[in-house]
Design an enzyme around this catalytic site. Sequence first.
Site, PDB file in Angstrom:
ATOM      1  N   LYS A  55     -10.146  12.877   8.331  1.00 36.19           N
ATOM      2  CA  LYS A  55      -9.691  12.459   9.656  1.00 36.19           C
ATOM      3  C   LYS A  55      -9.618  13.656  10.594  1.00 36.19           C
ATOM      4  O   LYS A  55      -9.446  14.791  10.137  1.00 36.19           O
ATOM      5  CB  LYS A  55      -8.273  11.866   9.542  1.00 36.19           C
ATOM      6  CG  LYS A  55      -8.201  10.504   8.890  1.00 36.19           C
ATOM      7  CD  LYS A  55      -6.759  10.012   8.821  1.00 36.19           C
ATOM      8  CE  LYS A  55      -6.653   8.650   8.153  1.00 36.19           C
ATOM      9  NZ  LYS A  55      -7.304   7.558   8.880  1.00 36.19           N
TER      10      LYS A  55
ATOM     11  N   LYS B 116       0.846  -1.196   0.000  1.00 39.79           N
ATOM     12  CA  LYS B 116       0.000   0.000   0.000  1.00 39.79           C
ATOM     13  C   LYS B 116       0.882   1.247   0.000  1.00 39.79           C
ATOM     14  O   LYS B 116       1.709   1.431   0.882  1.00 39.79           O
ATOM     15  CB  LYS B 116      -0.913  -0.002   1.229  1.00 39.79           C
ATOM     16  CG  LYS B 116      -1.689   1.305   1.447  1.00 39.79           C
ATOM     17  CD  LYS B 116      -2.630   1.244   2.652  1.00 39.79           C
ATOM     18  CE  LYS B 116      -3.251   2.607   2.949  1.00 39.79           C
ATOM     19  NZ  LYS B 116      -4.116   2.603   4.151  1.00 39.79           N
TER      20      LYS B 116
ATOM     21  N   ASP C 195       1.610   6.198   5.748  1.00 36.74           N
ATOM     22  CA  ASP C 195       0.623   5.279   5.159  1.00 36.74           C
ATOM     23  C   ASP C 195       1.138   4.599   3.883  1.00 36.74           C
ATOM     24  O   ASP C 195       0.410   3.843   3.244  1.00 36.74           O
ATOM     25  CB  ASP C 195      -0.691   6.043   4.887  1.00 36.74           C
ATOM     26  CG  ASP C 195      -1.915   5.147   5.024  1.00 36.74           C
ATOM     27  OD1 ASP C 195      -1.798   4.063   5.627  1.00 36.74           O
ATOM     28  OD2 ASP C 195      -2.992   5.536   4.518  1.00 36.74           O
TER      29      ASP C 195
ATOM     30  N   GLU D  21      -9.489   3.765   2.152  1.00 34.50           N
ATOM     31  CA  GLU D  21      -8.959   3.871   0.792  1.00 34.50           C
ATOM     32  C   GLU D  21      -7.913   2.806   0.479  1.00 34.50           C
ATOM     33  O   GLU D  21      -7.690   2.488  -0.685  1.00 34.50           O
ATOM     34  CB  GLU D  21      -8.370   5.275   0.570  1.00 34.50           C
ATOM     35  CG  GLU D  21      -6.920   5.463   1.032  1.00 34.50           C
ATOM     36  CD  GLU D  21      -6.702   5.295   2.528  1.00 34.50           C
ATOM     37  OE1 GLU D  21      -7.686   5.378   3.293  1.00 34.50           O
ATOM     38  OE2 GLU D  21      -5.550   5.052   2.931  1.00 34.50           O
TER      39      GLU D  21
ATOM     40  N   ASP E 173      -2.556  10.162   3.847  1.00 38.43           N
ATOM     41  CA  ASP E 173      -3.965   9.795   4.003  1.00 38.43           C
ATOM     42  C   ASP E 173      -4.685  10.810   4.877  1.00 38.43           C
ATOM     43  O   ASP E 173      -4.612  10.769   6.102  1.00 38.43           O
ATOM     44  CB  ASP E 173      -4.059   8.388   4.627  1.00 38.43           C
ATOM     45  CG  ASP E 173      -5.496   7.919   4.770  1.00 38.43           C
ATOM     46  OD1 ASP E 173      -6.405   8.577   4.212  1.00 38.43           O
ATOM     47  OD2 ASP E 173      -5.709   6.892   5.444  1.00 38.43           O
TER      48      ASP E 173
ATOM     49  N   ARG F 269      -7.816  -0.427   0.945  1.00 43.13           N
ATOM     50  CA  ARG F 269      -8.389  -1.606   0.277  1.00 43.13           C
ATOM     51  C   ARG F 269      -8.773  -1.274  -1.174  1.00 43.13           C
ATOM     52  O   ARG F 269      -8.753  -2.133  -2.039  1.00 43.13           O
ATOM     53  CB  ARG F 269      -9.583  -2.133   1.085  1.00 43.13           C
ATOM     54  CG  ARG F 269     -10.702  -1.143   1.270  1.00 43.13           C
ATOM     55  CD  ARG F 269     -11.628  -1.497   2.442  1.00 43.13           C
ATOM     56  NE  ARG F 269     -11.070  -1.090   3.736  1.00 43.13           N
ATOM     57  CZ  ARG F 269     -11.672  -1.262   4.899  1.00 43.13           C
ATOM     58  NH1 ARG F 269     -12.849  -1.854   4.966  1.00 43.13           N
ATOM     59  NH2 ARG F 269     -11.101  -0.857   6.016  1.00 43.13           N
TER      60      ARG F 269
ATOM     61  N   ASP G 271     -12.233   7.142   3.761  1.00 48.10           N
ATOM     62  CA  ASP G 271     -11.027   6.892   4.548  1.00 48.10           C
ATOM     63  C   ASP G 271     -10.634   5.404   4.518  1.00 48.10           C
ATOM     64  O   ASP G 271      -9.541   5.052   4.941  1.00 48.10           O
ATOM     65  CB  ASP G 271     -11.244   7.360   5.989  1.00 48.10           C
ATOM     66  CG  ASP G 271      -9.950   7.521   6.759  1.00 48.10           C
ATOM     67  OD1 ASP G 271      -8.871   7.467   6.118  1.00 48.10           O
ATOM     68  OD2 ASP G 271     -10.017   7.697   7.991  1.00 48.10           O
TER      69      ASP G 271
END
Length: 486
Positions: free
Chosen positions: A270, A258, A281, A342, A263, A344, A340
């Site tokens: 967030k 990933k 991230d 994201e 993020d 996956r 959020d």
Amino acid sequence: MDFKTQVAGAGGLAALGADALLVLILGETVPAGLDRPLADLLAAAVKDGDFELKAGKTLYAHRVAGVKALRVAFAASGDGSVKALRKAMVAGLGLFKGGGSRQLAVAVAGGGVLGAAHGEALAGAVGEALYFYRQTKPSAPPASKLRAVSLVCSKAEAAAVAEGLERGEAIAEGTNLARECANRPGNHCTPTYLAEQARKLGKDHDLKVEVLDRKDCEKLGMGSFLSVAQGSDEPPRFIVARWQGAGKSDAPVVLVGKGITFDTGGISIKPAAGMDEMKFDMGGAASVLGTLHAVARLKAKVNLIGIIPTCENMPSGRAIKPGDVVTSMSGQTIEILNTDAEGRLILCDALTYAERFKPAVVVDIATLTGACVVALGHHRTGLFSADDALAGELLAAGEQGLDPAWRLPLDEEYGEELKSNFADMANVGSRDGGAILAAMFLKRFAAKLRWAHLDIAGTAWNSGKAKGATGRPVPLLTHFVLSRAQ
Ligand code: BES
Ligand code: MN
Ligand code: ZN
């Protein structure tokens, strides 16, 4: 760093040629076989109440009479497990890294036979202790002067120890490469930067590196990945890096990392507190680069492919909104109920892309869920796989690399929450069992693969005063890939 084995001569440790000596003490008493001046010093320090032979404690002494090395330190190493030994090494190395020492000899007193695991632990400890983030901090302390580190062992032990040192050095370099990447702030470490790093890695190690841009991904139908990327002005990249160490027909190991370089949460934004940590991230992507480095450096006879979907997750006038439905590369549609979730969304298209390589196994690595941190804390990485044999291999690799994981379930029942009235699935369900639900989402894109998922949300970085990337799970992944080499 120059790693070596060193055999002590007739004069023992006291006569060893090095400008610094670190003695790791196993057990809670002064070891019987320890050379006189060292044993006397240690016994006196314990007797005077200035030192305890308890794991983690260290003692430094300068110009000890009768000892050739100018600087001497002791580090208590508890039960003598490799794990305890490595901790003691890191503590002991801390005493030398800032000083004038250039060559350090490390000896283990009071223990059994030294082998590859000890060599690997020492090289790993050196990598851990000496790394310092400097890129955007001109006021950082100067780099350590240490140039050579040796592990004192017998002639009979030397071959195994040397092999461990070499493996450990490759893993430590890979780990520090991952740390360096992940520590860089989001305005430096962009998707473009990650692609450049991959290209550089390719040049250094003879990897084939391909970088797809937005247009290429559109052609491939990566509607899910691109839906995350669309909110940002930073162009997305889809990186494919290949190490060919085995025959062409050998099915590769594929690692998918990933690579969200920042993020924000997107429109499901967030909270402000701690959001800076979402620069980490892309820790999964960094660990894929680090593992490629280690495996290529060791010229492992295995085929390894790293796949990195990378973009930013930003809110903007072009960003995806809750309720939007996108079509993944697999053809399955996804209702995005929370922007959020994201990770996956970018991984699912990468898993579908991985199919073309007819891989032996696919492992994805992702800072995927806060829920995994709630479940497992910061010590063990979350491991998910429907394949018991593959899960077992990964768990074993984690133990060997002192980079442990813990398996969580993937029963089909967990997936029922992903039902949507508007698409084949939703990208989130309730909060309960959030790490499992995220893995269940990915499982729907891995039906044609032998697949496992590592959730590194709790292990990829440290918060607080020691804030910084750990480079995990490069040690686990490298051991896993090496175990699959010929
Ligand atoms: N990158 C985060 C996961 C994360 C959060 C890792 C905190 C480490 C610390 C991920 O993209 C995310 O935001 N996940 C959401 C999922 C939720 C919306 C279902 C989460 O964990 O809150
Ligand atoms: Mn997120
Ligand atoms: Zn994320």
